[in-house]
Motif scaffolding. Structure first.
Motif, PDB file in Angstrom:
ATOM      1  N   GLU A  12       0.837  -1.193   0.000  1.00 39.40           N
ATOM      2  CA  GLU A  12       0.000   0.000   0.000  1.00 39.40           C
ATOM      3  C   GLU A  12       0.876   1.250   0.000  1.00 39.40           C
ATOM      4  O   GLU A  12       1.985   1.254   0.533  1.00 39.40           O
ATOM      5  CB  GLU A  12      -0.896   0.053   1.245  1.00 39.40           C
ATOM      6  CG  GLU A  12      -1.783  -1.142   1.461  1.00 39.40           C
ATOM      7  CD  GLU A  12      -1.161  -2.157   2.388  1.00 39.40           C
ATOM      8  OE1 GLU A  12      -1.891  -2.976   2.975  1.00 39.40           O
ATOM      9  OE2 GLU A  12       0.080  -2.154   2.520  1.00 39.40           O
ATOM     10  N   CYS A  63      -2.766   0.140  -4.004  1.00 39.29           N
ATOM     11  CA  CYS A  63      -2.399  -1.218  -3.587  1.00 39.29           C
ATOM     12  C   CYS A  63      -1.827  -1.914  -4.807  1.00 39.29           C
ATOM     13  O   CYS A  63      -2.530  -2.081  -5.809  1.00 39.29           O
ATOM     14  CB  CYS A  63      -3.619  -1.958  -3.062  1.00 39.29           C
ATOM     15  SG  CYS A  63      -3.332  -3.703  -2.694  1.00 39.29           S
ATOM     16  N   ILE A 116     -10.363  -7.759  -4.198  1.00 43.97           N
ATOM     17  CA  ILE A 116      -9.506  -6.903  -3.381  1.00 43.97           C
ATOM     18  C   ILE A 116     -10.367  -6.121  -2.408  1.00 43.97           C
ATOM     19  O   ILE A 116     -11.389  -5.545  -2.799  1.00 43.97           O
ATOM     20  CB  ILE A 116      -8.716  -5.908  -4.255  1.00 43.97           C
ATOM     21  CG1 ILE A 116      -7.915  -6.643  -5.337  1.00 43.97           C
ATOM     22  CG2 ILE A 116      -7.816  -5.040  -3.382  1.00 43.97           C
ATOM     23  CD1 ILE A 116      -6.801  -7.503  -4.809  1.00 43.97           C
ATOM     24  N   TRP A 137     -10.264  -3.166   0.780  1.00 41.30           N
ATOM     25  CA  TRP A 137      -9.563  -2.177   1.594  1.00 41.30           C
ATOM     26  C   TRP A 137     -10.168  -2.230   2.993  1.00 41.30           C
ATOM     27  O   TRP A 137     -11.373  -2.008   3.156  1.00 41.30           O
ATOM     28  CB  TRP A 137      -9.706  -0.781   1.017  1.00 41.30           C
ATOM     29  CG  TRP A 137      -8.761  -0.466  -0.098  1.00 41.30           C
ATOM     30  CD1 TRP A 137      -9.046  -0.448  -1.429  1.00 41.30           C
ATOM     31  CD2 TRP A 137      -7.384  -0.090   0.029  1.00 41.30           C
ATOM     32  NE1 TRP A 137      -7.929  -0.100  -2.148  1.00 41.30           N
ATOM     33  CE2 TRP A 137      -6.896   0.129  -1.276  1.00 41.30           C
ATOM     34  CE3 TRP A 137      -6.525   0.076   1.097  1.00 41.30           C
ATOM     35  CZ2 TRP A 137      -5.575   0.505  -1.525  1.00 41.30           C
ATOM     36  CZ3 TRP A 137      -5.214   0.443   0.848  1.00 41.30           C
ATOM     37  CH2 TRP A 137      -4.749   0.654  -0.447  1.00 41.30           C
ATOM     38  N   ILE A 175     -13.499   2.922  -5.052  1.00 47.44           N
ATOM     39  CA  ILE A 175     -12.464   1.933  -5.340  1.00 47.44           C
ATOM     40  C   ILE A 175     -12.437   1.672  -6.831  1.00 47.44           C
ATOM     41  O   ILE A 175     -13.480   1.663  -7.494  1.00 47.44           O
ATOM     42  CB  ILE A 175     -12.716   0.626  -4.546  1.00 47.44           C
ATOM     43  CG1 ILE A 175     -11.527  -0.332  -4.679  1.00 47.44           C
ATOM     44  CG2 ILE A 175     -14.021  -0.036  -4.971  1.00 47.44           C
ATOM     45  CD1 ILE A 175     -11.617  -1.534  -3.751  1.00 47.44           C
ATOM     46  N   ARG A 222      -9.805  -0.334 -10.120  1.00 47.17           N
ATOM     47  CA  ARG A 222      -8.654  -1.189 -10.361  1.00 47.17           C
ATOM     48  C   ARG A 222      -8.133  -0.967 -11.766  1.00 47.17           C
ATOM     49  O   ARG A 222      -8.899  -0.668 -12.682  1.00 47.17           O
ATOM     50  CB  ARG A 222      -9.012  -2.655 -10.145  1.00 47.17           C
ATOM     51  CG  ARG A 222     -10.009  -3.241 -11.130  1.00 47.17           C
ATOM     52  CD  ARG A 222     -10.560  -4.573 -10.641  1.00 47.17           C
ATOM     53  NE  ARG A 222      -9.511  -5.522 -10.335  1.00 47.17           N
ATOM     54  CZ  ARG A 222      -9.691  -6.600  -9.578  1.00 47.17           C
ATOM     55  NH1 ARG A 222     -10.877  -6.850  -9.046  1.00 47.17           N
ATOM     56  NH2 ARG A 222      -8.705  -7.420  -9.346  1.00 47.17           N
ATOM     57  N   LEU A 279      -7.870   3.452  -3.948  1.00 47.96           N
ATOM     58  CA  LEU A 279      -8.943   3.886  -3.054  1.00 47.96           C
ATOM     59  C   LEU A 279      -8.885   5.401  -3.013  1.00 47.96           C
ATOM     60  O   LEU A 279      -7.990   5.983  -2.407  1.00 47.96           O
ATOM     61  CB  LEU A 279      -8.776   3.293  -1.655  1.00 47.96           C
ATOM     62  CG  LEU A 279      -9.823   3.753  -0.647  1.00 47.96           C
ATOM     63  CD1 LEU A 279     -11.224   3.361  -1.089  1.00 47.96           C
ATOM     64  CD2 LEU A 279      -9.524   3.172   0.744  1.00 47.96           C
ATOM     65  N   TYR A 295      -4.753   1.739   6.989  1.00 48.27           N
ATOM     66  CA  TYR A 295      -5.509   1.147   5.893  1.00 48.27           C
ATOM     67  C   TYR A 295      -4.705   0.021   5.275  1.00 48.27           C
ATOM     68  O   TYR A 295      -3.516   0.181   4.965  1.00 48.27           O
ATOM     69  CB  TYR A 295      -5.843   2.203   4.850  1.00 48.27           C
ATOM     70  CG  TYR A 295      -6.959   3.108   5.269  1.00 48.27           C
ATOM     71  CD1 TYR A 295      -6.782   4.051   6.282  1.00 48.27           C
ATOM     72  CD2 TYR A 295      -8.218   3.017   4.685  1.00 48.27           C
ATOM     73  CE1 TYR A 295      -7.814   4.876   6.698  1.00 48.27           C
ATOM     74  CE2 TYR A 295      -9.255   3.846   5.080  1.00 48.27           C
ATOM     75  CZ  TYR A 295      -9.044   4.765   6.086  1.00 48.27           C
ATOM     76  OH  TYR A 295     -10.078   5.583   6.492  1.00 48.27           O
ATOM     77  N   TYR A 296      -5.375  -1.110   5.097  1.00 49.56           N
ATOM     78  CA  TYR A 296      -4.745  -2.299   4.552  1.00 49.56           C
ATOM     79  C   TYR A 296      -5.485  -2.747   3.300  1.00 49.56           C
ATOM     80  O   TYR A 296      -6.709  -2.706   3.254  1.00 49.56           O
ATOM     81  CB  TYR A 296      -4.807  -3.455   5.544  1.00 49.56           C
ATOM     82  CG  TYR A 296      -4.133  -3.213   6.860  1.00 49.56           C
ATOM     83  CD1 TYR A 296      -4.821  -2.627   7.921  1.00 49.56           C
ATOM     84  CD2 TYR A 296      -2.810  -3.596   7.072  1.00 49.56           C
ATOM     85  CE1 TYR A 296      -4.209  -2.400   9.145  1.00 49.56           C
ATOM     86  CE2 TYR A 296      -2.191  -3.388   8.290  1.00 49.56           C
ATOM     87  CZ  TYR A 296      -2.902  -2.786   9.320  1.00 49.56           C
ATOM     88  OH  TYR A 296      -2.287  -2.580  10.534  1.00 49.56           O
ATOM     89  N   CYS A 297      -4.744  -3.192   2.311  1.00 48.15           N
ATOM     90  CA  CYS A 297      -5.411  -3.880   1.217  1.00 48.15           C
ATOM     91  C   CYS A 297      -5.195  -5.380   1.400  1.00 48.15           C
ATOM     92  O   CYS A 297      -4.192  -5.821   1.971  1.00 48.15           O
ATOM     93  CB  CYS A 297      -4.947  -3.409  -0.144  1.00 48.15           C
ATOM     94  SG  CYS A 297      -3.289  -3.879  -0.632  1.00 48.15           S
ATOM     95  N   TRP A 354      -2.262 -10.023   2.523  1.00 52.39           N
ATOM     96  CA  TRP A 354      -2.386  -8.699   3.140  1.00 52.39           C
ATOM     97  C   TRP A 354      -1.140  -7.868   2.894  1.00 52.39           C
ATOM     98  O   TRP A 354      -0.023  -8.403   2.851  1.00 52.39           O
ATOM     99  CB  TRP A 354      -2.569  -8.834   4.654  1.00 52.39           C
ATOM    100  CG  TRP A 354      -3.884  -9.394   5.040  1.00 52.39           C
ATOM    101  CD1 TRP A 354      -4.238 -10.708   5.131  1.00 52.39           C
ATOM    102  CD2 TRP A 354      -5.046  -8.639   5.376  1.00 52.39           C
ATOM    103  NE1 TRP A 354      -5.554 -10.815   5.500  1.00 52.39           N
ATOM    104  CE2 TRP A 354      -6.074  -9.557   5.669  1.00 52.39           C
ATOM    105  CE3 TRP A 354      -5.328  -7.278   5.473  1.00 52.39           C
ATOM    106  CZ2 TRP A 354      -7.352  -9.169   6.032  1.00 52.39           C
ATOM    107  CZ3 TRP A 354      -6.593  -6.888   5.843  1.00 52.39           C
ATOM    108  CH2 TRP A 354      -7.589  -7.823   6.111  1.00 52.39           C
TER     109      TRP A 354
END
Length: 123
Positions: free
Chosen positions: A6, A22, A34, A36, A69, A71, A80, A93-95, A113
């Protein structure tokens, strides 16, 4: 194994915008769902939004109308876009990715992750 990275976090004033990215270099995203997620200190990790292989979307109620979101399957990046940020959006924040067509809200359904990026919104 899929390595997710990220980027794009930072400090922003309330009402501002950030765009998180991401990426999974060398790995095609197109068949992955995917998500978030975000996690504030002392709170659970929750799904903010997700996108599946069929361009289906999920948005948490708290971010609808503010976050988007998207892609890019050529660049293997999921974005994001966060607008009208609020102090309560402050979190790491994690993808996450999973080999399925569904968008799961449960974090344990995701196989891969990233390490997270910090978003801080000041009032």
């Amino acid at each position: 194994q899929i390595e997710l990275t990220e980027s794009g976090g930072g400090l922003v004033q309330a009402g501002g915008s950030l765009r998180l990215s991401c990426a999974a270099p060398g790995r095609a995203f197109s068949n992955l769902a995917i998500g978030w997620f975000r996690q504030a200190p002392g709170q659970e990790r929750v799904l903010v939004c997700g996108i599946n292989r069929r361009e289906g979307f999920y948005y948490a109620e708290s971010v609808k109308g503010r976050f988007a979101i998207s892609r890019d399957n050529v660049q293997n990046v999921v974005y994001l876009q966060m607008n009208w940020l609020k102090p309560e959006d402050t979190a790491t924040y994690y993808c996450a990715a999973e080999n399925d067509s569904a968008i799961y809200t449960a974090a344990q359904r995701y196989d891969y992750w990233g390490k997270g990026t910090q978003v801080t919104v000041s009032s």
